[in-house]
Design a protein around this motif. Structure first.
Motif, PDB file in Angstrom:
ATOM      1  N   CYS A 118       0.865  -1.186  -0.163  1.00  0.00           N
ATOM      2  CA  CYS A 118       0.193   0.067  -0.019  1.00  0.00           C
ATOM      3  C   CYS A 118       0.851   1.248   0.014  1.00  0.00           C
ATOM      4  O   CYS A 118       1.926   1.157   0.865  1.00  0.00           O
ATOM      5  CB  CYS A 118      -0.934  -0.068   1.321  1.00  0.00           C
ATOM      6  SG  CYS A 118      -1.980  -1.261   1.250  1.00  0.00           S
ATOM      7  N   THR A 119       0.507   2.166  -0.852  1.00  0.00           N
ATOM      8  CA  THR A 119       1.206   3.495  -0.811  1.00  0.00           C
ATOM      9  C   THR A 119       0.143   4.644  -1.036  1.00  0.00           C
ATOM     10  O   THR A 119      -1.075   4.416  -1.147  1.00  0.00           O
ATOM     11  CB  THR A 119       2.251   3.526  -1.930  1.00  0.00           C
ATOM     12  OG1 THR A 119       1.559   3.614  -3.268  1.00  0.00           O
ATOM     13  CG2 THR A 119       3.007   2.417  -1.834  1.00  0.00           C
ATOM     14  N   ALA A 120       0.772   5.751  -0.623  1.00  0.00           N
ATOM     15  CA  ALA A 120      -0.188   6.945  -1.014  1.00  0.00           C
ATOM     16  C   ALA A 120      -0.965   6.914  -2.215  1.00  0.00           C
ATOM     17  O   ALA A 120      -2.076   7.732  -2.391  1.00  0.00           O
ATOM     18  CB  ALA A 120       0.650   8.264  -0.827  1.00  0.00           C
ATOM     19  N   HIS A 150      -0.920  -4.604   0.782  1.00  0.00           N
ATOM     20  CA  HIS A 150      -0.454  -5.148   2.225  1.00  0.00           C
ATOM     21  C   HIS A 150      -0.019  -3.737   2.871  1.00  0.00           C
ATOM     22  O   HIS A 150       0.821  -3.180   2.486  1.00  0.00           O
ATOM     23  CB  HIS A 150       0.416  -6.060   2.036  1.00  0.00           C
ATOM     24  CG  HIS A 150      -0.014  -7.329   1.201  1.00  0.00           C
ATOM     25  ND1 HIS A 150      -0.739  -8.240   1.663  1.00  0.00           N
ATOM     26  CD2 HIS A 150       0.661  -7.852   0.123  1.00  0.00           C
ATOM     27  CE1 HIS A 150      -1.002  -8.999   0.673  1.00  0.00           C
ATOM     28  NE2 HIS A 150      -0.043  -8.990  -0.159  1.00  0.00           N
ATOM     29  N   LEU A 151      -0.309  -3.731   3.996  1.00  0.00           N
ATOM     30  CA  LEU A 151      -0.121  -2.851   4.871  1.00  0.00           C
ATOM     31  C   LEU A 151       1.094  -3.336   6.034  1.00  0.00           C
ATOM     32  O   LEU A 151       0.639  -3.919   6.836  1.00  0.00           O
ATOM     33  CB  LEU A 151      -0.947  -1.891   5.942  1.00  0.00           C
ATOM     34  CG  LEU A 151      -2.041  -1.062   5.115  1.00  0.00           C
ATOM     35  CD1 LEU A 151      -3.198  -0.738   6.275  1.00  0.00           C
ATOM     36  CD2 LEU A 151      -1.270   0.133   4.798  1.00  0.00           C
ATOM     37  N   TYR A 152       2.677  -3.274   5.731  1.00  0.00           N
ATOM     38  CA  TYR A 152       3.538  -3.695   6.447  1.00  0.00           C
ATOM     39  C   TYR A 152       3.813  -3.179   7.589  1.00  0.00           C
ATOM     40  O   TYR A 152       4.056  -2.009   7.765  1.00  0.00           O
ATOM     41  CB  TYR A 152       4.707  -3.919   5.558  1.00  0.00           C
ATOM     42  CG  TYR A 152       4.603  -4.757   4.330  1.00  0.00           C
ATOM     43  CD1 TYR A 152       4.316  -6.349   4.518  1.00  0.00           C
ATOM     44  CD2 TYR A 152       4.460  -4.525   3.234  1.00  0.00           C
ATOM     45  CE1 TYR A 152       4.278  -7.172   3.481  1.00  0.00           C
ATOM     46  CE2 TYR A 152       4.159  -5.344   1.988  1.00  0.00           C
ATOM     47  CZ  TYR A 152       4.111  -6.719   2.166  1.00  0.00           C
ATOM     48  OH  TYR A 152       3.675  -7.462   1.150  1.00  0.00           O
ATOM     49  N   VAL A 178      -1.594  -6.896   7.472  1.00  0.00           N
ATOM     50  CA  VAL A 178      -2.913  -6.598   7.499  1.00  0.00           C
ATOM     51  C   VAL A 178      -3.066  -6.234   5.782  1.00  0.00           C
ATOM     52  O   VAL A 178      -2.282  -5.664   5.088  1.00  0.00           O
ATOM     53  CB  VAL A 178      -3.208  -5.064   7.732  1.00  0.00           C
ATOM     54  CG1 VAL A 178      -4.467  -4.546   7.409  1.00  0.00           C
ATOM     55  CG2 VAL A 178      -3.037  -5.410   9.430  1.00  0.00           C
ATOM     56  N   THR A 179      -3.805  -7.233   4.910  1.00  0.00           N
ATOM     57  CA  THR A 179      -4.090  -6.917   3.897  1.00  0.00           C
ATOM     58  C   THR A 179      -5.489  -6.391   3.466  1.00  0.00           C
ATOM     59  O   THR A 179      -6.311  -6.554   4.064  1.00  0.00           O
ATOM     60  CB  THR A 179      -4.184  -8.537   3.171  1.00  0.00           C
ATOM     61  OG1 THR A 179      -2.905  -9.121   3.523  1.00  0.00           O
ATOM     62  CG2 THR A 179      -4.456  -8.629   1.682  1.00  0.00           C
ATOM     63  N   ALA A 212       8.413  -0.649   3.974  1.00  0.00           N
ATOM     64  CA  ALA A 212       8.649  -1.444   3.063  1.00  0.00           C
ATOM     65  C   ALA A 212       8.449  -2.960   3.618  1.00  0.00           C
ATOM     66  O   ALA A 212       8.403  -3.290   4.794  1.00  0.00           O
ATOM     67  CB  ALA A 212      10.107  -1.337   2.742  1.00  0.00           C
ATOM     68  N   ARG A 213       8.320  -4.033   2.503  1.00  0.00           N
ATOM     69  CA  ARG A 213       7.902  -5.441   2.998  1.00  0.00           C
ATOM     70  C   ARG A 213       9.217  -6.039   3.764  1.00  0.00           C
ATOM     71  O   ARG A 213       9.187  -6.803   4.719  1.00  0.00           O
ATOM     72  CB  ARG A 213       7.549  -6.240   1.663  1.00  0.00           C
ATOM     73  CG  ARG A 213       7.498  -7.723   1.882  1.00  0.00           C
ATOM     74  CD  ARG A 213       7.195  -8.309   0.521  1.00  0.00           C
ATOM     75  NE  ARG A 213       7.090  -9.552   0.886  1.00  0.00           N
ATOM     76  CZ  ARG A 213       6.835 -10.674   0.072  1.00  0.00           C
ATOM     77  NH1 ARG A 213       6.836 -10.203  -1.256  1.00  0.00           N
ATOM     78  NH2 ARG A 213       6.528 -11.845   0.321  1.00  0.00           N
ATOM     79  N   SER A 214      10.443  -5.232   3.397  1.00  0.00           N
ATOM     80  CA  SER A 214      11.570  -6.113   3.971  1.00  0.00           C
ATOM     81  C   SER A 214      11.815  -5.541   5.389  1.00  0.00           C
ATOM     82  O   SER A 214      12.653  -5.952   6.221  1.00  0.00           O
ATOM     83  CB  SER A 214      12.957  -5.444   3.343  1.00  0.00           C
ATOM     84  OG  SER A 214      12.846  -4.277   3.233  1.00  0.00           O
ATOM     85  N   GLY A 215      10.906  -4.551   5.772  1.00  0.00           N
ATOM     86  CA  GLY A 215      11.402  -3.861   7.150  1.00  0.00           C
ATOM     87  C   GLY A 215      12.211  -2.769   7.179  1.00  0.00           C
ATOM     88  O   GLY A 215      12.475  -2.214   8.355  1.00  0.00           O
TER      89      GLY A 215
END
Length: 253
Positions: A118-120, A150-152, A178-179, A212-215
């Motif tokens: 998810c992004t702006a 996805h909200l990581y 959270v998807t 980011a997904r990677s954290g």
């Protein structure tokens, strides 16, 4: 001893009879002889020669097993051919079924849902004042795109020009990411201040970055949601929860 005319005739007749008998025997074996005694080899053998040899002396039936063997071979060949045909058909069917299955799997992969972070660009963010507990804000991020996102982790928040992002409340970490399907929303609760906090100040703006997904760091462009009031009191106890699937979960801390 001088031969008489009669004896000569008898010898000549005997010789003729021997010759005639020999010619007749030859004709029986290889063909038929014409009136002159010449054998015609194009005629079939006389009955009772070859066929008689093939008869069983005990039963009088045909003892030659080559015909039965041939029939067995023909039957076996026919069976093998049928089996082969069946096998080939089955193999073809199996191959066709396998090809169909592979085609279905490829089609499923092609039609599988595309997901992204998810992004702006595809998310609308709003910030409201939570009536309870006190000194809390509720962040709501709604997926406005046609793609699942996805909200990581938790949102990276920065009030005004703060040098660092708001700390995460680790106890709020959910069991799963959270998807958001298109139209769905995710939530995060923000503790703004406490009586024990230090270095209070009034913030007038908020910038939200998506983890980011990677954290490691953020992804995409940030959002700049409006605050519910002209300013919000922030101090050193300021913290934010991980993304949650409901507002109630987001406001538990």
């Amino acid at each position: 001893m001088t031969a008489t005319p009669r004896s000569r005739r008898l010898r000549t007749l005997a010789a003729a009879l021997v010759t005639t008998a020999a010619l007749s025997l030859t004709a029986c074996q290889t063909g038929t002889a014409d009136a002159t005694g010449v054998v015609d080899s194009t005629q079939p053998p006389a009955p009772g020669t070859e066929s008689a040899e093939k008869q069983s002396p005990a039963t009088g039936t045909d003892s030659d097993t080559s015909g039965a063997s041939s029939d067995s071979k023909d039957s076996s060949s026919s069976g093998s051919s049928g089996s082969s045909g069946s096998s080939g058909s089955s193999g073809s069917s199996g191959s066709s079924g396998s090809s169909g299955k592979e085609a279905t799997q490829v089609a499923d992969r092609k039609t599988a849902k595309k997901t992204t972070s998810c992004t702006a660009k595809g998310t609308k963010v709003t910030v409201t004042d939570a009536p309870r507990p006190i000194n809390h804000l509720l962040i709501k991020a709604t997926n406005t795109s046609d793609t699942t996102c996805h909200l990581y982790y938790a949102p990276y928040l920065r009030f005004d020009q703060a040098q660092s992002a708001v700390p995460f409340i680790e106890e709020s970490k959910p069991q799963a990411v959270v998807t958001l399907e298109p139209g769905e929303s995710g939530y995060a609760g923000v503790l703004t201040s406490t009586p024990d906090g230090s270095h209070p100040y009034d913030a007038t703006s908020l910038t939200l970055y998506y983890a980011a997904r990677s954290g490691q760091g953020s992804t995409g462009a940030p959002s700049h949601p409006a605050l519910p009031f002209d300013s919000v009191r922030i101090d050193s106890s300021n913290a934010v929860t991980y993304w949650q699937t409901s507002a109630a979960d987001a406001l538990m801390w």
